[in-house]
Design a protein around this motif. Structure first.
Motif, PDB file in Angstrom:
ATOM      1  N   SER A   1      -5.545  -0.300  18.337  1.00  0.00           N
ATOM      2  CA  SER A   1      -4.829  -1.098  19.336  1.00  0.00           C
ATOM      3  C   SER A   1      -3.970  -2.162  18.666  1.00  0.00           C
ATOM      4  CB  SER A   1      -5.829  -1.780  20.288  1.00  0.00           C
ATOM      5  OG  SER A   1      -6.509  -2.848  19.654  1.00  0.00           O
ATOM      6  N   ALA A   2      -4.357  -2.597  17.481  1.00  0.00           N
ATOM      7  CA  ALA A   2      -3.649  -3.657  16.771  1.00  0.00           C
ATOM      8  C   ALA A   2      -3.282  -3.183  15.364  1.00  0.00           C
ATOM      9  CB  ALA A   2      -4.525  -4.912  16.701  1.00  0.00           C
ATOM     10  N   PRO A   3      -2.246  -2.361  15.225  1.00  0.00           N
ATOM     11  CA  PRO A   3      -1.899  -1.776  13.920  1.00  0.00           C
ATOM     12  C   PRO A   3      -1.638  -2.803  12.823  1.00  0.00           C
ATOM     13  CG  PRO A   3      -0.749  -0.630  15.686  1.00  0.00           C
ATOM     14  CD  PRO A   3      -1.394  -1.835  16.313  1.00  0.00           C
ATOM     15  N   LEU A   4      -1.297  -4.032  13.192  1.00  0.00           N
ATOM     16  CA  LEU A   4      -1.026  -5.061  12.194  1.00  0.00           C
ATOM     17  C   LEU A   4      -2.250  -5.398  11.353  1.00  0.00           C
ATOM     18  CD1 LEU A   4       0.892  -7.130  10.946  1.00  0.00           C
ATOM     19  CD2 LEU A   4       0.425  -8.651  12.880  1.00  0.00           C
ATOM     20  N   ILE A   5      -3.452  -5.169  11.899  1.00  0.00           N
ATOM     21  CA  ILE A   5      -4.663  -5.537  11.160  1.00  0.00           C
ATOM     22  C   ILE A   5      -5.254  -4.364  10.372  1.00  0.00           C
ATOM     23  CG2 ILE A   5      -5.228  -7.367  12.798  1.00  0.00           C
ATOM     24  CD1 ILE A   5      -7.383  -5.537  13.995  1.00  0.00           C
ATOM     25  N   ALA A   6      -4.512  -3.261  10.264  1.00  0.00           N
ATOM     26  CA  ALA A   6      -5.013  -2.100   9.521  1.00  0.00           C
ATOM     27  C   ALA A   6      -5.194  -2.433   8.044  1.00  0.00           C
ATOM     28  CB  ALA A   6      -4.034  -0.933   9.674  1.00  0.00           C
ATOM     29  N   ASP A   7      -6.093  -1.697   7.399  1.00  0.00           N
ATOM     30  CA  ASP A   7      -6.352  -1.873   5.976  1.00  0.00           C
ATOM     31  C   ASP A   7      -5.124  -1.498   5.153  1.00  0.00           C
ATOM     32  OD1 ASP A   7      -7.496  -0.669   3.222  1.00  0.00           O
ATOM     33  OD2 ASP A   7      -8.909  -2.148   4.010  1.00  0.00           O
ATOM     34  N   GLN A   8      -4.943  -2.175   4.041  1.00  0.00           N
ATOM     35  CA  GLN A   8      -3.785  -1.929   3.166  1.00  0.00           C
ATOM     36  C   GLN A   8      -3.724  -0.487   2.696  1.00  0.00           C
ATOM     37  OE1 GLN A   8      -1.720  -4.337   2.962  1.00  0.00           O
ATOM     38  NE2 GLN A   8      -0.601  -4.401   1.032  1.00  0.00           N
ATOM     39  N   LYS A   9      -4.883   0.161   2.488  1.00  0.00           N
ATOM     40  CA  LYS A   9      -4.902   1.564   2.041  1.00  0.00           C
ATOM     41  C   LYS A   9      -4.274   2.487   3.074  1.00  0.00           C
ATOM     42  CE  LYS A   9      -9.321   0.800  -0.118  1.00  0.00           C
ATOM     43  NZ  LYS A   9     -10.697   1.301  -0.233  1.00  0.00           N
ATOM     44  N   VAL A  10      -4.372   2.129   4.328  1.00  0.00           N
ATOM     45  CA  VAL A  10      -3.756   2.925   5.396  1.00  0.00           C
ATOM     46  C   VAL A  10      -2.244   2.710   5.388  1.00  0.00           C
ATOM     47  CG1 VAL A  10      -3.606   3.259   7.890  1.00  0.00           C
ATOM     48  CG2 VAL A  10      -5.833   2.869   6.819  1.00  0.00           C
ATOM     49  N   LEU A  11      -1.822   1.465   5.234  1.00  0.00           N
ATOM     50  CA  LEU A  11      -0.402   1.130   5.307  1.00  0.00           C
ATOM     51  C   LEU A  11       0.408   1.772   4.191  1.00  0.00           C
ATOM     52  CD1 LEU A  11      -0.537  -2.691   6.185  1.00  0.00           C
ATOM     53  CD2 LEU A  11      -0.544  -0.718   7.728  1.00  0.00           C
ATOM     54  N   GLN A  12      -0.161   1.913   2.996  1.00  0.00           N
ATOM     55  CA  GLN A  12       0.620   2.371   1.845  1.00  0.00           C
ATOM     56  C   GLN A  12       1.084   3.823   1.961  1.00  0.00           C
ATOM     57  OE1 GLN A  12      -1.978   1.658  -1.452  1.00  0.00           O
ATOM     58  NE2 GLN A  12      -3.344   3.386  -1.001  1.00  0.00           N
ATOM     59  N   HIS A  13       0.525   4.561   2.887  1.00  0.00           N
ATOM     60  CA  HIS A  13       0.918   5.972   3.045  1.00  0.00           C
ATOM     61  C   HIS A  13       1.896   6.186   4.201  1.00  0.00           C
ATOM     62  CE1 HIS A  13      -1.957   7.208   0.040  1.00  0.00           C
ATOM     63  NE2 HIS A  13      -2.939   6.607   0.684  1.00  0.00           N
ATOM     64  N   LEU A  14       2.344   5.115   4.830  1.00  0.00           N
ATOM     65  CA  LEU A  14       3.262   5.251   5.963  1.00  0.00           C
ATOM     66  C   LEU A  14       4.676   5.603   5.490  1.00  0.00           C
ATOM     67  CD1 LEU A  14       1.980   2.300   8.152  1.00  0.00           C
ATOM     68  CD2 LEU A  14       2.013   4.716   8.819  1.00  0.00           C
ATOM     69  N   PRO A  15       5.454   6.271   6.344  1.00  0.00           N
ATOM     70  CA  PRO A  15       6.807   6.674   5.951  1.00  0.00           C
ATOM     71  C   PRO A  15       7.788   5.500   5.998  1.00  0.00           C
ATOM     72  CG  PRO A  15       6.410   7.277   8.223  1.00  0.00           C
ATOM     73  CD  PRO A  15       5.108   6.727   7.699  1.00  0.00           C
ATOM     74  N   LYS A  16       9.007   5.773   5.549  1.00  0.00           N
ATOM     75  CA  LYS A  16      10.084   4.784   5.632  1.00  0.00           C
ATOM     76  C   LYS A  16      10.137   4.230   7.056  1.00  0.00           C
ATOM     77  CE  LYS A  16      13.959   5.821   3.619  1.00  0.00           C
ATOM     78  NZ  LYS A  16      15.331   6.361   3.326  1.00  0.00           N
ATOM     79  N   THR A  17      10.298   2.916   7.158  1.00  0.00           N
ATOM     80  CA  THR A  17      10.114   2.258   8.454  1.00  0.00           C
ATOM     81  C   THR A  17      11.302   1.374   8.833  1.00  0.00           C
ATOM     82  OG1 THR A  17       7.698   2.243   8.178  1.00  0.00           O
ATOM     83  CG2 THR A  17       8.634   0.667   9.749  1.00  0.00           C
ATOM     84  N   TYR A  18      11.632   1.413  10.111  1.00  0.00           N
ATOM     85  CA  TYR A  18      12.632   0.513  10.706  1.00  0.00           C
ATOM     86  C   TYR A  18      11.923  -0.316  11.765  1.00  0.00           C
ATOM     87  CZ  TYR A  18      16.615  -0.794  13.756  1.00  0.00           C
ATOM     88  OH  TYR A  18      17.539  -1.469  14.529  1.00  0.00           O
ATOM     89  N   ILE A  19      12.110  -1.634  11.711  1.00  0.00           N
ATOM     90  CA  ILE A  19      11.525  -2.521  12.720  1.00  0.00           C
ATOM     91  C   ILE A  19      12.614  -3.424  13.275  1.00  0.00           C
ATOM     92  CG2 ILE A  19       9.833  -4.334  13.201  1.00  0.00           C
ATOM     93  CD1 ILE A  19       8.108  -3.240  10.947  1.00  0.00           C
ATOM     94  N   LEU A  20      12.804  -3.376  14.582  1.00  0.00           N
ATOM     95  CA  LEU A  20      13.794  -4.226  15.247  1.00  0.00           C
ATOM     96  C   LEU A  20      13.061  -5.366  15.948  1.00  0.00           C
ATOM     97  CD1 LEU A  20      16.868  -3.044  17.260  1.00  0.00           C
ATOM     98  CD2 LEU A  20      15.412  -4.854  18.182  1.00  0.00           C
ATOM     99  N   THR A  21      13.506  -6.586  15.708  1.00  0.00           N
ATOM    100  CA  THR A  21      12.901  -7.752  16.347  1.00  0.00           C
ATOM    101  C   THR A  21      13.975  -8.604  17.002  1.00  0.00           C
ATOM    102  OG1 THR A  21      13.015  -9.021  14.273  1.00  0.00           O
ATOM    103  CG2 THR A  21      10.965  -7.852  14.736  1.00  0.00           C
ATOM    104  N   CYS A  22      13.554  -9.404  17.988  1.00  0.00           N
ATOM    105  CA  CYS A  22      14.466 -10.286  18.711  1.00  0.00           C
ATOM    106  C   CYS A  22      13.959 -11.720  18.642  1.00  0.00           C
ATOM    107  CB  CYS A  22      14.578  -9.848  20.176  1.00  0.00           C
ATOM    108  SG  CYS A  22      15.382  -8.239  20.381  1.00  0.00           S
TER     109      CYS A  22
END
Length: 436
Positions: free
Chosen positions: A352-373
Motif C-alpha cells: 500500500s505504501a511503495p515508498l517504504i519498500a526495502d532497498q533490495k526491492v527498489l534496485q531491480h525496478l525499471p527506468k522510471t518517470y515521476i511527475l510531481t506538482c
C-alpha cells in the motif's frame, strides 16, 4: 431601487429605457429592498464558497476554484446521501463525478477500441504498450468501458492521446473500487490483468513487442502501478518484463501526513490533506474516528514500535532538498494511538505504501518517470521515491511542475481545460516516446 423609481411614481422611467424590463411589475419598495438584499447575500455566499486563497503560481486559479467548488459540492451531496442511509458516500460521489464527466459520442477514427477481460478483470486495449491504471482514491472514476455506465471522458481522452501519439497498444485496467472491495483487492486485479497481458500468445494477438512494455498510473493508480512494479521485481518469472514505469503524482505512503507538501498544501484543491487521509481509511475499510489522529501522525508516534523503522525510510529531512523543506518541521509525536496500526496494519504494508519498500526491492525496478506538482499534498511522496530509487541505482526522471496541482493532467478539454494539464500530458507522452 433607483432604477425602479419610474414604476413607483417617483420618476419617468419609460418602456424601452434601461432597467424597464427588469423592473416591470416591481412590488413595493420594501419588497424590492428585501429581494435585492437576498440576491446580494446569495451572491456573497456563492463567492465565499467558491473563493479560496491560492498561490499566484498556480495554473488558471479562478478555473481551479470553480472546479474545486464543484468537487466539494459533489462530496457534500454524497455525504448527505450517506448520512440518510441511501447509499455509500463513495458510490454516490462516483456516480456524480461520472455523470459530470461523461464522454461525448465522438471517438478518434484512428484508434481502435476493444473491450475485453484479462483473467476475469475488465481491461480496455487501445506496437509498444502501456498498461495504464487510473486514479481516483481507489474508489472513483473508471477506465471508461463502453459497456459500463461509468463512461468518463478524462481517462478515455488520455488513453486515446497516448495510443495515437505513441502508436501504442494501451491497456487500461478497470480494477474494482472501494467500497465494493478493499485493499489489497485492487492490487490483485492490476497484477492479474497485467500478468495475463504479458503472456506470449496475448502479446502476439495485439502485436505487442514484449521488450517494450511499460506500467503507468496517476494518483491512486500511480500507487497501484508502483506496487505492481515492486511485486514483479520479486517474481523470477516476471522480473525484467517491464521496460519502464511512469508514475503521475503518485500516492506512496500513509505514515507521515506532515511532510512539507502536506503542510504547505493542507487545504489546496483538488486534494486537501483531510480528504487524502479519508481515502486511505476508506481503502483499508478503517474507522473514521482515526482520521483526525492520523492527520497529526499519532498513528506513527515514537511509541508505535512497528512504525519507527519504517519512518526512517521516508525521512524527508534527508530525502528532500532545502528548497522544499524550507522552515517546515517534522511532526513526530512522542506518544500517540497504537490502536490505529493494530486495527489497520495495512498502513505499514509496502504494497500500500511503495515508498517504504526495502532497498533490495527498489534496485531491480525499471527506468522510471515521476511527475510531481508544486500545489499537491503528494508532491513530496513522488520526490522522495525518486531519491530512494536513484540511491538504489535506478535511472529516474523527475518532472516537476511549479504551477501544477493534483489531477491536472486529465484536465485538458473544455470546460475543465488547464494550460498546465496540456503541458504535463505533453511532457509525459514525450518521455514515453523517447524511452519506451
Amino acid at each position: 431601487w433607483g432604477a425602479c423609481r419610474g414604476d413607483l411614481g417617483l420618476g419617468s422611467l419609460q418602456r424601452g429605457s434601461p432597467g424597464w424590463g427588469a423592473c416591470k411589475g416591481a412590488g413595493l419598495p420594501g419588497t424590492m429592498r428585501a429581494s435585492c438584499v437576498l440576491l446580494a447575500a446569495l451572491a456573497v455566499l456563492a463567492a465565499y464558497y467558491v473563493y479560496i486563497p491560492l498561490p499566484g503560481s498556480v495554473s488558471d486559479p479562478w478555473k481551479l476554484m470553480l472546479l474545486d467548488a464543484t468537487f466539494r459540492s459533489a462530496q457534500q451531496v454524497s455525504n448527505l446521501i450517506h448520512s440518510l442511509g441511501l447509499s455509500h458516500h463513495l458510490l454516490a460521489l462516483n456516480f456524480i463525478i461520472v455523470s459530470f464527466g461523461k464522454k461525448s459520442a465522438h471517438s478518434s477514427a484512428r484508434v481502435k477500441v476493444t473491450d475485453t477481460a484479462f483473467d476475469g478483470v475488465e481491461v480496455r486495449p487501445l506496437k509498444r504498450s502501456i498498461v495504464y491504471v487510473h486514479g481516483g482514491g481507489w474508489a472513483l472514476a473508471s477506465a471508461s468501458m463502453s459497456r459500463s455506465p461509468a463512461e468518463i471522458r478524462y481517462y478515455d481522452e488520455l488513453c486515446t492521446a497516448m495510443a495515437e501519439e505513441l502508436n501504442a497498444v494501451i491497456v487500461s485496467i478497470e480494477y474494482r473500487l472501494v467500497p465494493k472491495v478493499y485493499f489489497p483487492a485492487q492490487i490483485h486485479d492490476v497484477v492479474r490483468a497485467t500478468k495475463y497481458f504479458l503472456q506470449p500468445e496475448v502479446l502476439h494477438k495485439y502485436s505487442v513487442d514484449p521488450g517494450r512494455i511499460g506500467i503507468s498510473g496517476d494518483s491512486a493508480g500511480g500507487n497501484l502501478a508502483a506496487a505492481l512494479g515492486q511485486q514483479f521485481t520479486q517474481d523470477a518469472n516476471l522480473k525484467d518484463k517491464l521496460k519502464v514505469q511512469a508514475l503521475i503524482y503518485p500516492v506512496l505512503q500513509a505514515l507521515d501526513f506532515n511532510t512539507p507538501s502536506y503542510q504547505q498544501n493542507v487545504n489546496t484543491p483538488i486534494l486537501p490533506r483531510y480528504v487524502m487521509v479519508k481515502y486511505w481509511v476508506d481503502y483499508f475499510k478503517g474507522n473514521y474516528d482515526f482520521v483526525q489522529a492520523m492527520v497529526v501522525n499519532n498513528h506513527t508516534s515514537l511509541d508505535v514500535e512497528e512504525a519507527v523503522a519504517l519512518r526512517a525510510r521516508l525521512n524527508w529531512t534527508s530525502l528532500l532538498p532545502p528548497s522544499l523543506t524550507k522552515d517546515y518541521k517534522p511532526v513526530v509525536q512522542t506518544t500517540g494511538n497504537a490502536r490505529i496500526v493494530r486495527e489497520i496494519p495495512q498502513l505499514l504494508d509496502a504494497r500500500s505504501a511503495p515508498l517504504i519498500a526495502d532497498q533490495k526491492v527498489l534496485q531491480h525496478l525499471p527506468k522510471t518517470y515521476i511527475l510531481t506538482c508544486e500545489h499537491d499534498v503528494l508532491r513530496d511522496d513522488g520526490i522522495m521515491y525518486a531519491k530512494r530509487l536513484e540511491s538504489a541505482g535506478v535511472e529516474v526522471t523527475l518532472d516537476h511542475f511549479e504551477d501544477g496541482f493534483h489531477g491536472c493532467m486529465i484536465f485538458t478539454s473544455w470546460p475543465t481545460n488547464f494550460d498546465v494539464g496540456i503541458r504535463t500530458r505533453n511532457s509525459y507522452i514525450k518521455w514515453l516516446d523517447q524511452n519506451l
